[in-house]
Design a protein around this motif. Structure first.
Motif, PDB file in Angstrom:
ATOM      1  N   LYS A   1       0.817  -1.221   0.000  1.00 51.53           N
ATOM      2  CA  LYS A   1       0.000   0.000   0.000  1.00 51.53           C
ATOM      3  C   LYS A   1       0.845   1.264   0.000  1.00 51.53           C
ATOM      4  N   SER A   2       2.119   1.130   0.374  1.00 50.47           N
ATOM      5  CA  SER A   2       3.014   2.289   0.384  1.00 50.47           C
ATOM      6  C   SER A   2       3.798   2.418  -0.918  1.00 50.47           C
ATOM      7  N   ALA A   3       3.492   1.588  -1.919  1.00 50.95           N
ATOM      8  CA  ALA A   3       4.241   1.595  -3.182  1.00 50.95           C
ATOM      9  C   ALA A   3       4.096   2.937  -3.895  1.00 50.95           C
ATOM     10  N   SER A   4       5.172   3.382  -4.523  1.00 45.95           N
ATOM     11  CA  SER A   4       5.157   4.629  -5.279  1.00 45.95           C
ATOM     12  C   SER A   4       4.462   4.415  -6.623  1.00 45.95           C
ATOM     13  N   LYS A   5       4.143   5.542  -7.290  1.00 46.48           N
ATOM     14  CA  LYS A   5       3.492   5.432  -8.599  1.00 46.48           C
ATOM     15  C   LYS A   5       4.392   4.715  -9.592  1.00 46.48           C
ATOM     16  N   ASP A   6       5.676   4.958  -9.466  1.00 47.48           N
ATOM     17  CA  ASP A   6       6.624   4.308 -10.375  1.00 47.48           C
ATOM     18  C   ASP A   6       6.656   2.803 -10.139  1.00 47.48           C
ATOM     19  N   GLU A   7       6.609   2.385  -8.868  1.00 45.98           N
ATOM     20  CA  GLU A   7       6.601   0.955  -8.547  1.00 45.98           C
ATOM     21  C   GLU A   7       5.320   0.289  -9.053  1.00 45.98           C
ATOM     22  N   ILE A   8       4.208   1.009  -8.929  1.00 47.21           N
ATOM     23  CA  ILE A   8       2.927   0.485  -9.414  1.00 47.21           C
ATOM     24  C   ILE A   8       2.955   0.342 -10.933  1.00 47.21           C
ATOM     25  N   LYS A   9       3.523   1.335 -11.600  1.00 50.57           N
ATOM     26  CA  LYS A   9       3.613   1.297 -13.065  1.00 50.57           C
ATOM     27  C   LYS A   9       4.468   0.116 -13.525  1.00 50.57           C
ATOM     28  N   LYS A  10       5.624  -0.054 -12.881  1.00 50.11           N
ATOM     29  CA  LYS A  10       6.519  -1.141 -13.258  1.00 50.11           C
ATOM     30  C   LYS A  10       5.867  -2.504 -13.027  1.00 50.11           C
ATOM     31  N   ALA A  11       5.137  -2.624 -11.908  1.00 47.77           N
ATOM     32  CA  ALA A  11       4.462  -3.886 -11.604  1.00 47.77           C
ATOM     33  C   ALA A  11       3.409  -4.207 -12.664  1.00 47.77           C
ATOM     34  N   PHE A  12       2.658  -3.177 -13.074  1.00 49.10           N
ATOM     35  CA  PHE A  12       1.624  -3.388 -14.089  1.00 49.10           C
ATOM     36  C   PHE A  12       2.237  -3.782 -15.426  1.00 49.10           C
ATOM     37  N   TYR A  13       3.300  -3.077 -15.849  1.00 49.00           N
ATOM     38  CA  TYR A  13       3.944  -3.381 -17.125  1.00 49.00           C
ATOM     39  C   TYR A  13       4.463  -4.814 -17.147  1.00 49.00           C
ATOM     40  N   LYS A  14       5.008  -5.245 -16.015  1.00 49.73           N
ATOM     41  CA  LYS A  14       5.537  -6.605 -15.938  1.00 49.73           C
ATOM     42  C   LYS A  14       4.416  -7.631 -16.101  1.00 49.73           C
ATOM     43  N   LEU A  15       3.298  -7.387 -15.430  1.00 53.03           N
ATOM     44  CA  LEU A  15       2.159  -8.307 -15.528  1.00 53.03           C
ATOM     45  C   LEU A  15       1.511  -8.244 -16.907  1.00 53.03           C
ATOM     46  N   ALA A  16       1.470  -7.029 -17.496  1.00 50.88           N
ATOM     47  CA  ALA A  16       0.885  -6.880 -18.832  1.00 50.88           C
ATOM     48  C   ALA A  16       1.685  -7.672 -19.850  1.00 50.88           C
ATOM     49  N   HIS A  17       2.982  -7.656 -19.684  1.00 49.35           N
ATOM     50  CA  HIS A  17       3.856  -8.432 -20.581  1.00 49.35           C
ATOM     51  C   HIS A  17       3.549  -9.920 -20.493  1.00 49.35           C
ATOM     52  N   LYS A  18       3.235 -10.375 -19.285  1.00 52.45           N
ATOM     53  CA  LYS A  18       3.015 -11.798 -19.060  1.00 52.45           C
ATOM     54  C   LYS A  18       1.614 -12.259 -19.447  1.00 52.45           C
ATOM     55  N   TYR A  19       0.588 -11.457 -19.123  1.00 51.38           N
ATOM     56  CA  TYR A  19      -0.787 -11.951 -19.225  1.00 51.38           C
ATOM     57  C   TYR A  19      -1.606 -11.371 -20.374  1.00 51.38           C
ATOM     58  N   HIS A  20      -1.014 -10.522 -21.223  1.00 49.35           N
ATOM     59  CA  HIS A  20      -1.840  -9.947 -22.280  1.00 49.35           C
ATOM     60  C   HIS A  20      -2.478 -11.078 -23.096  1.00 49.35           C
ATOM     61  N   PRO A  21      -3.779 -10.994 -23.320  1.00 46.36           N
ATOM     62  CA  PRO A  21      -4.513 -12.107 -23.948  1.00 46.36           C
ATOM     63  C   PRO A  21      -4.077 -12.449 -25.363  1.00 46.36           C
ATOM     64  N   ASP A  22      -3.424 -11.515 -26.049  1.00 53.47           N
ATOM     65  CA  ASP A  22      -3.007 -11.808 -27.417  1.00 53.47           C
ATOM     66  C   ASP A  22      -1.565 -12.279 -27.497  1.00 53.47           C
ATOM     67  N   LYS A  23      -0.971 -12.539 -26.346  1.00 56.79           N
ATOM     68  CA  LYS A  23       0.354 -13.158 -26.324  1.00 56.79           C
ATOM     69  C   LYS A  23       0.203 -14.630 -25.969  1.00 56.79           C
ATOM     70  N   THR A  24       1.158 -15.430 -26.362  1.00 56.61           N
ATOM     71  CA  THR A  24       1.119 -16.855 -26.050  1.00 56.61           C
ATOM     72  C   THR A  24       1.139 -17.037 -24.533  1.00 56.61           C
ATOM     73  N   GLY A  25       0.211 -17.795 -24.001  1.00 60.04           N
ATOM     74  CA  GLY A  25       0.132 -18.020 -22.563  1.00 60.04           C
ATOM     75  C   GLY A  25      -0.557 -16.896 -21.810  1.00 60.04           C
ATOM     76  N   GLY A  26      -1.208 -15.970 -22.539  1.00 57.64           N
ATOM     77  CA  GLY A  26      -1.888 -14.847 -21.895  1.00 57.64           C
ATOM     78  C   GLY A  26      -3.162 -15.277 -21.190  1.00 57.64           C
ATOM     79  N   ASP A  27      -3.723 -14.361 -20.400  1.00 59.66           N
ATOM     80  CA  ASP A  27      -4.936 -14.651 -19.637  1.00 59.66           C
ATOM     81  C   ASP A  27      -5.802 -13.396 -19.649  1.00 59.66           C
ATOM     82  N   ALA A  28      -6.892 -13.433 -20.397  1.00 60.23           N
ATOM     83  CA  ALA A  28      -7.743 -12.257 -20.570  1.00 60.23           C
ATOM     84  C   ALA A  28      -8.342 -11.778 -19.256  1.00 60.23           C
TER      85      ALA A  28
END
Length: 365
Positions: free
Chosen positions: A15-42
């Motif tokens: 809950k104390s994460a900075s905006k930059d940490e939140i952004k980096k976390a999202f980008y990392k997950l987006a790379h992994k789970y985007h539905p149009d990538k192999t192994g993605g999860d919509a």
């Protein structure tokens, strides 16, 4: 009503994460789970996108932290803050891409043309460890290592075709090297361009496949590679051999990274371009002077210990240190060898020796 997961938990941040940490976390997950990538999860992508649309906005995040929900058009079941992509600042992806901190094409490359849009395929990098003796690290050396890796087929030179046979137009892509497909995503129907797998994007297929690699152009085999360690290399340094990694059909080979480990030598310590060694000297020799045999990396030499030398004093032997430069066979200048004197005091004294020392004491020595 099903319990909704905590947005911080979804993105894997505190809950104390900075905006930059939140952004980096999202980008990392987006790379992994985007539905149009192999192994993605919509579903996971929608869930984390909703979490990011709230936590990346100061006002919405404040409301969420205070009340556990967002008022006035906050994130909803649509994934990006309501229906469809409304409420999600897509420009944040582009900003990060322009700043060099985020590979926009890496996430969305698969359905925006990615590998088929001009990118050159690249083989996997390989990392190995190489142990060197202290002397080899000082003067440099060459080593040959045997690696089991995917390498270019030497029979067909990577073409996949039997030598002497022709290449024909790929029937799957009609020679274009690309396959056009339409996929449905959270953004709607998207036209994608993928490299043709049948011809690996070349537009040509072998009339008759190579028997060695079975038409793949590459295969796994053992390959001997020569590694050159330059003079004066340090333990922990990395040597990079471009193109010595694993090969990939229709692309370029990866690199080989060699991490150096230098074995210690009980006789010498390295100090920049100089070497330091210890020499144990008897008390009488320290008082009167004496010649000693001293080891160097070039062989033994004779060093004259002057009378009255002190404990810890350094004697300098020019040109017996580390080569200055990275050439293995070099007549260039070298650093020096410093001989550190360690005077050995006797543990026991005979009566005669005690009398002699008493006389020296009387003389003020």
């Amino acid at each position: 009503m099903a319990h909704k997961r905590d947005y911080y938990e979804i993105l894997g941040v505190t809950k104390s994460a900075s905006k930059d940490e939140i952004k980096k976390a999202f980008y990392k997950l987006a790379h992994k789970y985007h539905p149009d990538k192999t192994g993605g999860d919509a579903e996971k992508f929608k869930e984390m996108s909703e979490a990011y649309s709230v936590l990346s906005d100061d006002k919405k995040r404040g409301e969420y932290d205070s009340y556990g929900r967002v008022f006035g058009g906050g994130a909803g079941p649509g994934g990006f803050g309501g229906a469809g992509a409304q409420g999600f600042d897509f420009s944040q992806f582009q900003d990060a891409f322009q700043q060099g901190g985020f590979d926009f094409g890496d996430i969305f490359g698969d359905f925006f043309g990615g590998a088929g849009g001009g990118r050159v395929r690249r083989g996997r990098d390989i990392s190995i460890d190489l142990e060197l003796s202290f002397k080899d690290a000082i003067f440099g050396t060459k080593r040959k290592v045997l690696l089991a890796k995917v390498a270019e087929c030497e029979t067909c030179r990577g073409s996949g075709a039997k030598p002497g046979t022709k290449q024909e137009t790929c029937k799957k892509c009609n020679g274009s090297g690309k396959i056009h497909e339409t996929t449905n995503s959270i953004f709607g129907a998207i036209s994608t361009v993928q490299p043709c797998r049948a011809c690996r994007g070349t537009g040509k297929t072998p009339e008759e496949k190579c028997a060695t690699c079975r038409g793949e152009g590459v295969y796994r085999k053992q390959e001997e590679i020569e590694i050159t360690a330059p003079a004066g290399i340090e333990g922990g340094e990395m040597i990079r051999l471009t193109g010595a990694g694993e090969a990939v059909a229709g692309g370029i080979a990866g690199d080989l990274y060699v991490k150096i480990h230098v074995m210690p030598d009980a006789r010498f310590k390295k100090d920049g371009v100089n070497l330091v060694t210890d020499l144990s000297v008897k008390l009488t020799d320290a008082l009167l002077g004496h010649d000693y045999t001293v080891p160097t990396l070039d062989g033994d030499i004779t060093v004259s210990v002057p009378a009255g030398i002190s404990h810890g004093e350094l004697l300098r032997v020019k040109g017996k240190g580390v080569p200055m430069g990275k050439l293995i066979t070099s007549s260039a200048k070298r650093g020096d060898l410093f001989v550190r004197i360690k005077i050995i005091l006797p543990q026991k004294l005979s009566r005669e020796a005690k009398k002699l020392i008493e006389k020296l004491k009387e003389e003020g020595i």
